[in-house]
Design a protein around this motif. Structure first.
Motif, PDB file in Angstrom:
ATOM      1  N   ASP A  37      49.845 -18.807  72.359  1.00 51.75           N
ATOM      2  CA  ASP A  37      51.193 -17.944  72.114  1.00 51.75           C
ATOM      3  C   ASP A  37      52.134 -17.866  73.291  1.00 51.75           C
ATOM      4  O   ASP A  37      51.907 -18.495  74.448  1.00 51.75           O
ATOM      5  CB  ASP A  37      50.674 -16.617  71.662  1.00 51.75           C
ATOM      6  N   GLY A  39      53.393 -15.781  75.255  1.00 55.76           N
ATOM      7  CA  GLY A  39      53.004 -14.897  76.446  1.00 55.76           C
ATOM      8  C   GLY A  39      52.082 -15.788  77.337  1.00 55.76           C
ATOM      9  O   GLY A  39      52.329 -15.815  78.749  1.00 55.76           O
ATOM     10  N   VAL A  40      51.364 -16.681  76.800  1.00 59.52           N
ATOM     11  CA  VAL A  40      50.277 -17.233  77.672  1.00 59.52           C
ATOM     12  C   VAL A  40      51.456 -18.596  78.179  1.00 59.52           C
ATOM     13  O   VAL A  40      51.162 -19.042  79.524  1.00 59.52           O
ATOM     14  CB  VAL A  40      49.320 -18.040  76.701  1.00 59.52           C
ATOM     15  N   LEU A  45      50.095 -20.742  82.117  1.00 59.25           N
ATOM     16  CA  LEU A  45      48.762 -21.008  82.078  1.00 59.25           C
ATOM     17  C   LEU A  45      48.472 -22.451  81.517  1.00 59.25           C
ATOM     18  O   LEU A  45      47.260 -22.932  81.816  1.00 59.25           O
ATOM     19  CB  LEU A  45      48.135 -19.980  81.353  1.00 59.25           C
ATOM     20  N   ASP A  69      46.692 -10.379  66.109  1.00 52.69           N
ATOM     21  CA  ASP A  69      45.922 -10.291  64.835  1.00 52.69           C
ATOM     22  C   ASP A  69      46.427 -11.361  63.700  1.00 52.69           C
ATOM     23  O   ASP A  69      46.965 -11.041  62.609  1.00 52.69           O
ATOM     24  CB  ASP A  69      46.255  -8.845  64.164  1.00 52.69           C
ATOM     25  N   GLY A  96      41.883 -13.456  72.173  1.00 52.81           N
ATOM     26  CA  GLY A  96      41.072 -13.789  70.575  1.00 52.81           C
ATOM     27  C   GLY A  96      42.285 -14.065  69.663  1.00 52.81           C
ATOM     28  O   GLY A  96      41.579 -14.825  68.826  1.00 52.81           O
ATOM     29  N   SER A  98      44.797 -16.322  69.936  1.00 50.19           N
ATOM     30  CA  SER A  98      44.924 -17.777  69.831  1.00 50.19           C
ATOM     31  C   SER A  98      43.713 -18.672  69.661  1.00 50.19           C
ATOM     32  O   SER A  98      43.733 -19.502  68.776  1.00 50.19           O
ATOM     33  CB  SER A  98      45.318 -18.225  71.304  1.00 50.19           C
ATOM     34  N   SER A 142      35.330 -14.507  71.798  1.00 51.44           N
ATOM     35  CA  SER A 142      35.619 -15.812  70.520  1.00 51.44           C
ATOM     36  C   SER A 142      35.392 -17.181  71.013  1.00 51.44           C
ATOM     37  O   SER A 142      35.231 -17.853  70.295  1.00 51.44           O
ATOM     38  CB  SER A 142      37.219 -15.519  70.090  1.00 51.44           C
ATOM     39  N   VAL A 147      32.485 -16.788  64.615  1.00 52.26           N
ATOM     40  CA  VAL A 147      33.487 -15.871  63.889  1.00 52.26           C
ATOM     41  C   VAL A 147      35.032 -16.163  64.129  1.00 52.26           C
ATOM     42  O   VAL A 147      35.248 -16.312  65.281  1.00 52.26           O
ATOM     43  CB  VAL A 147      33.033 -14.216  63.852  1.00 52.26           C
ATOM     44  N   THR A 148      35.824 -16.121  63.159  1.00 52.19           N
ATOM     45  CA  THR A 148      37.240 -15.818  63.357  1.00 52.19           C
ATOM     46  C   THR A 148      37.611 -14.768  62.298  1.00 52.19           C
ATOM     47  O   THR A 148      37.072 -14.789  61.291  1.00 52.19           O
ATOM     48  CB  THR A 148      37.956 -17.193  62.939  1.00 52.19           C
ATOM     49  N   LEU A 177      43.141 -15.762  84.424  1.00 53.34           N
ATOM     50  CA  LEU A 177      43.182 -14.080  84.298  1.00 53.34           C
ATOM     51  C   LEU A 177      43.947 -13.484  85.414  1.00 53.34           C
ATOM     52  O   LEU A 177      44.025 -12.201  85.414  1.00 53.34           O
ATOM     53  CB  LEU A 177      41.770 -13.489  84.173  1.00 53.34           C
ATOM     54  N   SER A 179      46.882 -13.594  85.930  1.00 47.30           N
ATOM     55  CA  SER A 179      48.265 -13.102  85.327  1.00 47.30           C
ATOM     56  C   SER A 179      48.234 -12.056  84.371  1.00 47.30           C
ATOM     57  O   SER A 179      49.225 -11.560  83.870  1.00 47.30           O
ATOM     58  CB  SER A 179      49.011 -14.264  84.635  1.00 47.30           C
ATOM     59  N   LEU A 180      47.012 -11.836  84.094  1.00 49.59           N
ATOM     60  CA  LEU A 180      46.567 -10.665  83.077  1.00 49.59           C
ATOM     61  C   LEU A 180      47.051  -9.105  83.416  1.00 49.59           C
ATOM     62  O   LEU A 180      46.380  -8.956  84.664  1.00 49.59           O
ATOM     63  CB  LEU A 180      45.197 -10.813  82.500  1.00 49.59           C
ATOM     64  N   PRO A 181      48.122  -8.735  82.811  1.00 46.79           N
ATOM     65  CA  PRO A 181      48.445  -7.284  83.413  1.00 46.79           C
ATOM     66  C   PRO A 181      47.232  -6.295  83.322  1.00 46.79           C
ATOM     67  O   PRO A 181      46.201  -6.435  82.477  1.00 46.79           O
ATOM     68  CB  PRO A 181      49.599  -6.789  82.287  1.00 46.79           C
ATOM     69  N   ASP A 191      37.045  -3.909  75.079  1.00 48.60           N
ATOM     70  CA  ASP A 191      36.450  -4.504  73.730  1.00 48.60           C
ATOM     71  C   ASP A 191      35.374  -5.353  74.258  1.00 48.60           C
ATOM     72  O   ASP A 191      34.105  -5.218  73.530  1.00 48.60           O
ATOM     73  CB  ASP A 191      37.454  -5.715  73.555  1.00 48.60           C
ATOM     74  N   HIS A 273      43.356  -4.782  69.224  1.00 46.07           N
ATOM     75  CA  HIS A 273      41.788  -4.666  68.865  1.00 46.07           C
ATOM     76  C   HIS A 273      41.101  -3.870  70.074  1.00 46.07           C
ATOM     77  O   HIS A 273      40.337  -2.859  69.821  1.00 46.07           O
ATOM     78  CB  HIS A 273      41.315  -6.144  68.840  1.00 46.07           C
TER      79      HIS A 273
HETATM   80  P1  NAD Z   1      45.481 -11.460  72.174  1.00 51.07           P
HETATM   81  O1  NAD Z   1      44.947 -12.874  72.017  1.00 51.07           O
HETATM   82  O2  NAD Z   1      46.203 -10.792  71.203  1.00 51.07           O
HETATM   83  O3  NAD Z   1      46.667 -11.346  73.509  1.00 51.07           O
HETATM   84  C1  NAD Z   1      47.238 -10.233  73.761  1.00 51.07           C
HETATM   85  C2  NAD Z   1      48.370 -10.663  74.713  1.00 51.07           C
HETATM   86  O4  NAD Z   1      47.928 -10.928  75.906  1.00 51.07           O
HETATM   87  C3  NAD Z   1      49.339 -11.437  74.286  1.00 51.07           C
HETATM   88  O5  NAD Z   1      50.686 -10.926  74.237  1.00 51.07           O
HETATM   89  C4  NAD Z   1      49.078 -13.038  75.280  1.00 51.07           C
HETATM   90  O6  NAD Z   1      50.172 -13.675  75.248  1.00 51.07           O
HETATM   91  C5  NAD Z   1      48.623 -12.002  76.320  1.00 51.07           C
HETATM   92  N1  NAD Z   1      47.883 -12.638  77.289  1.00 51.07           N
HETATM   93  C6  NAD Z   1      46.632 -13.405  77.168  1.00 51.07           C
HETATM   94  N2  NAD Z   1      46.352 -13.838  78.108  1.00 51.07           N
HETATM   95  C7  NAD Z   1      47.203 -13.586  79.242  1.00 51.07           C
HETATM   96  C8  NAD Z   1      47.328 -14.114  80.631  1.00 51.07           C
HETATM   97  N3  NAD Z   1      46.175 -14.522  81.205  1.00 51.07           N
HETATM   98  N4  NAD Z   1      48.060 -13.725  81.297  1.00 51.07           N
HETATM   99  C9  NAD Z   1      49.111 -12.750  80.711  1.00 51.07           C
HETATM  100  N5  NAD Z   1      49.414 -12.622  79.437  1.00 51.07           N
HETATM  101  C10 NAD Z   1      48.383 -12.964  78.498  1.00 51.07           C
HETATM  102  O7  NAD Z   1      44.377 -10.214  72.612  1.00 51.07           O
HETATM  103  P2  NAD Z   1      42.832 -10.275  72.732  1.00 51.07           P
HETATM  104  O8  NAD Z   1      42.471  -8.741  72.823  1.00 51.07           O
HETATM  105  O9  NAD Z   1      42.042 -11.393  73.393  1.00 51.07           O
HETATM  106  O10 NAD Z   1      42.438 -10.975  71.141  1.00 51.07           O
HETATM  107  C11 NAD Z   1      42.626  -9.771  70.056  1.00 51.07           C
HETATM  108  C12 NAD Z   1      42.206 -10.700  68.750  1.00 51.07           C
HETATM  109  O11 NAD Z   1      40.844 -11.236  68.849  1.00 51.07           O
HETATM  110  C13 NAD Z   1      42.162  -9.939  67.675  1.00 51.07           C
HETATM  111  O12 NAD Z   1      42.896 -10.207  66.426  1.00 51.07           O
HETATM  112  C14 NAD Z   1      40.649  -9.646  67.230  1.00 51.07           C
HETATM  113  O13 NAD Z   1      40.341  -9.436  65.819  1.00 51.07           O
HETATM  114  C15 NAD Z   1      40.129 -11.072  67.873  1.00 51.07           C
HETATM  115  N6  NAD Z   1      38.618 -10.870  68.050  1.00 51.07           N
HETATM  116  C16 NAD Z   1      38.018 -12.056  67.745  1.00 51.07           C
HETATM  117  C17 NAD Z   1      36.643 -12.067  67.835  1.00 51.07           C
HETATM  118  C18 NAD Z   1      35.957 -13.270  67.510  1.00 51.07           C
HETATM  119  O14 NAD Z   1      34.540 -13.424  67.886  1.00 51.07           O
HETATM  120  N7  NAD Z   1      36.595 -14.281  66.949  1.00 51.07           N
HETATM  121  C19 NAD Z   1      36.024 -11.079  68.788  1.00 51.07           C
HETATM  122  C20 NAD Z   1      37.078  -9.811  68.946  1.00 51.07           C
HETATM  123  C21 NAD Z   1      38.107  -9.756  68.678  1.00 51.07           C
END
Ligand code: NAD
Length: 381
Positions: A37, A39-40, A45, A69, A96, A98, A142, A147-148, A177, A179-181, A191, A273
């Motif tokens: 996405d 943001g990444v 990254l 989502d 998750g 992506s 993930s 699962v997806t 990680l 850069s992760l806020p 989570d 999530h």
């Molecule tokens: P996400 O993938 O939606 O990302 C959230 C935000 O973080 C985005 O804006 C992204 O650009 C930003 N970001 C990601 N990494 C970054 C980094 N290192 N530095 C700066 N910004 C960064 O968030 P998430 O919580 O990882 O994923 C949620 C999704 O995962 C939901 O759709 C959920 O249903 C799904 N999920 C899937 C599983 C599975 O096993 N398949 C399990 C749990 C959740």
């Protein structure tokens, strides 16, 4: 009986993502679709990874339109992109959203029906193209799971579960990680904690899943606060490892009522999530304790609670610890504080009971139980 099938190689280490080119080379891929996405990308990254692909003479095309989502349109668009760019492998880089988009697009590449016809367990007929995952959050797991989750046109988040979805390789690079806020370290970390606690305490007993869950809880108890507060690489690395362990745990042991209830909150109200899970976790734990005080006591001890006079006392302290953790991480204790409209509750209750996670919850659940838990999590009482 305890069964484990998890055919994914996991590479963990600082800088490990810079070897991505040789990974795809070993898979005999020539042109890779990178799913991510904006943001990444803005966080820079991808740069070392695209360089590594170029060094290994592997071409790539970047699909960067992943949304939180991910929905049907998003995964279909990614599949079209794969075909139009004539790719032969997939690299998912991100959280998750992506990784799930990459997995679902992969399903569509080798299976011809619409994505929603594969919801549920073991509906996929064919193996996906080679898929490598590189997580950049510390929550979903993930990168290793079977699962997806795709959001349908009615805002229901629907899981597609199959061992074909398990990626070939997961590369865990703590550098990604940095850069992760803090708020995303916090919510995605919660989570991971939710995955581990639900996998440990539900009605599915699996020695391997339980061991992974306990170690994940221990690491999260030790490292989530400092990882969010300081962003130091050691604690971020532990959180990344913990979220993968929690993903393994719930792949073999599944989840519970928190997930059954949080998916509607994300699908209907757009709450991320990890935040939805974090808010619901203490309310559901309080309700569930009587169903499995032994496992909740183990979770509490792994979180750092010292031994108590009995298991129930330890389990209760575990709930208090989760409430404290949420508070210290700045996660609100109610959905009202997040602006979610209480009128959504009836639809959310209906959706909750569509989840297979209700049946394996440690305590039997009625409609009025779910209504009470939602009401508490909305008001914060
Ligand atoms: P996400 O993938 O939606 O990302 C959230 C935000 O973080 C985005 O804006 C992204 O650009 C930003 N970001 C990601 N990494 C970054 C980094 N290192 N530095 C700066 N910004 C960064 O968030 P998430 O919580 O990882 O994923 C949620 C999704 O995962 C939901 O759709 C959920 O249903 C799904 N999920 C899937 C599983 C599975 O096993 N398949 C399990 C749990 C959740």
């Amino acid at each position: 009986m305890s069964s484990v099938f998890l055919p994914v190689r996991i590479e963990f280490g600082i800088g490990s993502s810079t070897r991505i080119g040789s990974e795809f080379d070993s898979l005999k891929c020539k042109r890779v679709m990178i799913v991510t996405d904006k943001g990444v990308i803005q966080s820079g990254l991808l740069e070392n990874m695209t360089q590594s692909l170029a060094d290994s003479h592997i071409q790539f095309a970047i699909y960067d339109r992943v949304l939180p989502d991910p929905n049907i349109a998003c995964v279909e668009q990614a599949k079209e992109f794969y075909f139009s760019e004539q790719c032969d492998g997939i690299l998912a880089v991100g959280g998750g959203s992506s990784i799930d988009t990459a997995k679902a697009a992969g399903v569509l590449v080798t299976n011809s029906e619409p994505i929603m016809s594969y919801t549920g367990i073991d509906q996929i007929k064919n193996q996906l193209p080679p898929l490598i995952t590189v997580p950049t959050t510390c929550g979903t797991g993930s990168e290793v799971t079977n699962v997806t989750v795709v959001t349908d046109e009615n805002h229901f988040k629907k899981p597609i579960i199959s061992s074909y979805i398990i990626p070939k390789v997961a590369i865990l690079d703590p550098n990604l990680l940095l850069s992760l806020p803090p708020h995303l370290v916090a919510s995605t970390g919660m989570d991971a904690l939710t995955h581990a606690i639900e996998a440990l305490t539900n009605n599915i007993q699996n020695w391997y899943g339980d061991s992974c869950a306990l170690e994940a809880i221990r690491l999260i108890g030790k490292s989530l606060r400092p990882a969010a507060a300081n962003g130091n690489i050691t604690d971020l690395g532990r959180m990344l490892y913990a979220s993968t362990l929690a993903g393994i745990a719930f792949t073999v042991s599944r989840l519970g009522l928190v997930h059954a209830m949080s998916h509607p909150v994300s699908g209907f109200a757009g709450i991320p999530h990890g935040v939805a899970n974090a808010v619901l976790l203490p309310y559901v734990m309080s309700f569930n304790l009587v169903g499995n005080p032994h496992a909740y006591a183990l979770a509490a001890n792994a979180l750092g609670i010292s031994p108590q006079e009995n298991e129930m006392a330890a389990a209760v302290e575990g709930v208090k610890e989760v409430i404290k953790l949420n508070h210290q991480l700045g996660i609100p204790k109610s959905f009202k504080a997040l602006g979610v409209n209480e009128e959504l509750i009836p639809g959310m209750i209906e959706d909750t009971f569509k989840s297979g996670n209700v049946a394996i919850n440690p305590r039997r659940v009625s409609i009025s139980d779910v209504e009470q838990i939602y009401k508490k999590s909305f008001s914060g009482d």
